[in-house]
Design an enzyme around this catalytic site. Structure first.
Site, PDB file in Angstrom:
ATOM      1  N   LYS A 180      39.176  54.341  44.101  1.00  0.00           N
ATOM      2  CA  LYS A 180      37.877  54.617  44.729  1.00  0.00           C
ATOM      3  C   LYS A 180      37.520  56.109  44.687  1.00  0.00           C
ATOM      4  CE  LYS A 180      39.138  52.494  48.550  1.00  0.00           C
ATOM      5  NZ  LYS A 180      39.095  51.869  49.890  1.00  0.00           N
ATOM      6  N   ASP A 202      21.860  57.130  41.703  1.00  0.00           N
ATOM      7  CA  ASP A 202      22.931  56.372  41.052  1.00  0.00           C
ATOM      8  C   ASP A 202      23.328  57.039  39.732  1.00  0.00           C
ATOM      9  OD1 ASP A 202      24.705  54.246  40.881  1.00  0.00           O
ATOM     10  OD2 ASP A 202      23.289  52.938  39.850  1.00  0.00           O
TER      11      ASP A 202
HETATM   12  C1  LIG Z   1      25.893  57.778  32.515  1.00  0.00           C
HETATM   13  C2  LIG Z   1      25.001  56.916  33.324  1.00  0.00           C
HETATM   14  C3  LIG Z   1      25.610  56.647  34.684  1.00  0.00           C
HETATM   15  C4  LIG Z   1      24.865  55.537  35.316  1.00  0.00           C
HETATM   16  C5  LIG Z   1      25.667  55.012  36.484  1.00  0.00           C
HETATM   17  C6  LIG Z   1      25.150  53.669  36.848  1.00  0.00           C
HETATM   18  C7  LIG Z   1      26.235  52.932  37.552  1.00  0.00           C
HETATM   19  C8  LIG Z   1      25.773  51.557  37.876  1.00  0.00           C
HETATM   20  O1  LIG Z   1      24.628  51.343  38.168  1.00  0.00           O
HETATM   21  S1  LIG Z   1      26.938  50.321  37.844  1.00  0.00           S
HETATM   22  C9  LIG Z   1      25.919  48.868  38.114  1.00  0.00           C
HETATM   23  C10 LIG Z   1      25.877  48.434  39.547  1.00  0.00           C
HETATM   24  N1  LIG Z   1      27.192  48.035  40.008  1.00  0.00           N
HETATM   25  C11 LIG Z   1      27.699  46.803  39.738  1.00  0.00           C
HETATM   26  O2  LIG Z   1      27.089  45.961  39.129  1.00  0.00           O
HETATM   27  C12 LIG Z   1      29.083  46.560  40.269  1.00  0.00           C
HETATM   28  C13 LIG Z   1      29.333  45.093  40.627  1.00  0.00           C
HETATM   29  N2  LIG Z   1      30.631  44.988  41.312  1.00  0.00           N
HETATM   30  C14 LIG Z   1      31.764  44.907  40.582  1.00  0.00           C
HETATM   31  O3  LIG Z   1      31.786  44.822  39.369  1.00  0.00           O
HETATM   32  C15 LIG Z   1      33.050  44.918  41.351  1.00  0.00           C
HETATM   33  O4  LIG Z   1      32.831  44.437  42.667  1.00  0.00           O
HETATM   34  C16 LIG Z   1      33.664  46.337  41.444  1.00  0.00           C
HETATM   35  C17 LIG Z   1      34.017  46.835  40.013  1.00  0.00           C
HETATM   36  C18 LIG Z   1      32.702  47.337  42.085  1.00  0.00           C
HETATM   37  C19 LIG Z   1      34.928  46.304  42.276  1.00  0.00           C
HETATM   38  O5  LIG Z   1      35.712  45.214  41.823  1.00  0.00           O
HETATM   39  P1  LIG Z   1      37.294  45.341  41.652  1.00  0.00           P
HETATM   40  O6  LIG Z   1      37.642  46.253  40.542  1.00  0.00           O
HETATM   41  O7  LIG Z   1      37.841  43.971  41.570  1.00  0.00           O
HETATM   42  O8  LIG Z   1      37.692  46.089  42.949  1.00  0.00           O
HETATM   43  P2  LIG Z   1      38.670  45.593  44.099  1.00  0.00           P
HETATM   44  O9  LIG Z   1      40.061  45.624  43.545  1.00  0.00           O
HETATM   45  O10 LIG Z   1      38.169  44.338  44.741  1.00  0.00           O
HETATM   46  O11 LIG Z   1      38.478  46.761  45.150  1.00  0.00           O
HETATM   47  C20 LIG Z   1      39.034  48.051  44.937  1.00  0.00           C
HETATM   48  C21 LIG Z   1      38.818  48.803  46.224  1.00  0.00           C
HETATM   49  O12 LIG Z   1      37.406  49.065  46.377  1.00  0.00           O
HETATM   50  C22 LIG Z   1      36.909  48.514  47.600  1.00  0.00           C
HETATM   51  N3  LIG Z   1      35.574  47.969  47.338  1.00  0.00           N
HETATM   52  C23 LIG Z   1      35.167  47.221  46.298  1.00  0.00           C
HETATM   53  N4  LIG Z   1      33.853  46.933  46.409  1.00  0.00           N
HETATM   54  C24 LIG Z   1      33.434  47.522  47.538  1.00  0.00           C
HETATM   55  C25 LIG Z   1      32.174  47.609  48.180  1.00  0.00           C
HETATM   56  N5  LIG Z   1      31.078  47.049  47.668  1.00  0.00           N
HETATM   57  N6  LIG Z   1      32.090  48.324  49.340  1.00  0.00           N
HETATM   58  C26 LIG Z   1      33.182  48.930  49.867  1.00  0.00           C
HETATM   59  N7  LIG Z   1      34.413  48.896  49.272  1.00  0.00           N
HETATM   60  C27 LIG Z   1      34.523  48.196  48.141  1.00  0.00           C
HETATM   61  C28 LIG Z   1      37.914  47.401  47.943  1.00  0.00           C
HETATM   62  O13 LIG Z   1      37.934  47.142  49.329  1.00  0.00           O
HETATM   63  C29 LIG Z   1      39.216  48.016  47.455  1.00  0.00           C
HETATM   64  O14 LIG Z   1      39.653  48.952  48.426  1.00  0.00           O
HETATM   65  P3  LIG Z   1      41.225  49.112  48.760  1.00  0.00           P
HETATM   66  O15 LIG Z   1      41.868  49.527  47.464  1.00  0.00           O
HETATM   67  O16 LIG Z   1      41.274  50.177  49.807  1.00  0.00           O
HETATM   68  O17 LIG Z   1      41.693  47.763  49.214  1.00  0.00           O
END
Ligand SMILES: CCCCCCCC(=O)SCCNC(=O)CCNC(=O)[C@H](O)C(C)(C)COP(=O)(O)OP(=O)(O)OC[C@H]1O[C@@H](n2cnc3c(N)ncnc32)[C@H](O)[C@@H]1OP(=O)(O)O
Length: 253
Positions: free
Chosen positions: A218, A172
């Site tokens: 994405k 990640d």
């Molecule tokens: C420098 C250090 C780097 C460290 C990196 C660490 C990164 C992390 O760990 S981040 C922490 C873990 N992740 C999280 O907590 C995320 C929790 N989830 C969220 O906040 C939201 O669901 C988020 C931001 C991912 C997406 O939400 P949102 O911006 O509303 O997206 P949304 O508009 O619904 O979807 C955008 C596109 O993505 C797709 N999508 C969103 N989530 C998913 C998913 N889980 N699986 C597949 N596709 C997805 C949607 O289908 C959509 O596709 P399309 O445009 O083709 O219709």
């Protein structure tokens, strides 16, 4: 009021790129008959500013494989031309700090304003070599990011081997940093891992993240974790990162 000032500071946000320290105007006392003079101060006094420590530089806990791989990529960050002139190479070492936000704002304790005890998960153990010892290198032309990891004794899962969650954390981290460089602020939406062979505790492995494709918000990347000489595949992963607005984080998403 606080949220507004934090948001204003956040406009400086540039992922993984430091910005210069803020220069704060300091007013001199008014001298009768003269106008007020303003001068600037380099940085604000502690506890608001301090130089962050870069954790991605070699330390005494690094074993020979970790050092060898570090030197391999580091030597390609700057290349010497025929006349002896130095220029940027294909790879760039990414510095690493124990507070992401503090670094992103050039040393401002922004994360202190948000959550004073917050620390980056992978940099929160002080003992060198005990947990995640790693360094990331980015190759923007090849759209690749490489992480070199030496997994310490606190990362044990099965006896003598690295915990699967620790491996997921590093995947990640490498893919997340890579996606951030490619697309700006992102969050992990999906992470799929196949664990192929266990990683011996204390060993050094290489994580290679490659861009698969970008579609609107994405960013899809793939990642392979291999032994330090590349002969053994430990894990392979696909990840999806979705672009977010930084203000969304400040508003609690
Ligand atoms: C420098 C250090 C780097 C460290 C990196 C660490 C990164 C992390 O760990 S981040 C922490 C873990 N992740 C999280 O907590 C995320 C929790 N989830 C969220 O906040 C939201 O669901 C988020 C931001 C991912 C997406 O939400 P949102 O911006 O509303 O997206 P949304 O508009 O619904 O979807 C955008 C596109 O993505 C797709 N999508 C969103 N989530 C998913 C998913 N889980 N699986 C597949 N596709 C997805 C949607 O289908 C959509 O596709 P399309 O445009 O083709 O219709």
């Amino acid at each position: 009021m606080m949220a507004a000032s934090v948001r204003a500071t956040f406009r400086l946000f540039q992922p993984l790129r430091p910005v210069p320290p803020m220069r704060i105007p300091l007013r001199q006392p008014t001298v009768p008959g003269r106008t007020t003079v303003a001068r600037t101060m380099g940085v604000l006094p502690l506890p608001f500013f301090s130089k962050p420590r870069d954790f991605s530089l070699p330390n005494s806990s690094w074993g020979p494989e970790m050092v060898r791989l570090y030197e391999h990529y580091n030597s390609q960050c700057e290349v010497e031309r025929e006349g002896g002139e130095k220029q940027k190479g294909p790879w760039k070492r990414l510095p690493s700090y124990n507070r992401v936000l503090k670094y992103a704002t050039g040393g401002v304790y922004l994360s202190k304003l948000i959550q004073s005890k917050a620390r980056l998960f992978t940099r929160n153990i002080k003992e060198p070599g005990a947990s995640f010892e790693y360094v990331l290198f980015d190759n923007s032309e090849e759209q690749k990011c490489v992480g070199i990891l030496q997994a310490g004794h606190l990362l044990e899962g099965p006896p003598g081997f690295v915990h699967g969650g620790a491996i997921a954390t590093m995947i990640d981290t490498v893919t997340g940093a890579h996606a951030t460089l490619l697309s700006g602020p992102v969050m992990t939406a999906n992470l799929n891992i196949n664990y192929r062979s266990p990683i011996p505790l204390g060993s050094t492995v290489v994580l290679e993240s490659c861009l698969d494709k970008k579609e609107d918000k994405k960013t899809f990347v793939t990642c392979k974790v291999t032994s330090s000489n590349g002969s053994k595949l430990h894990s392979e992963a696909t990840a999806l990162f979705v672009s977010i607005s930084v203000c969304k984080i400040l508003d609690g998403v």
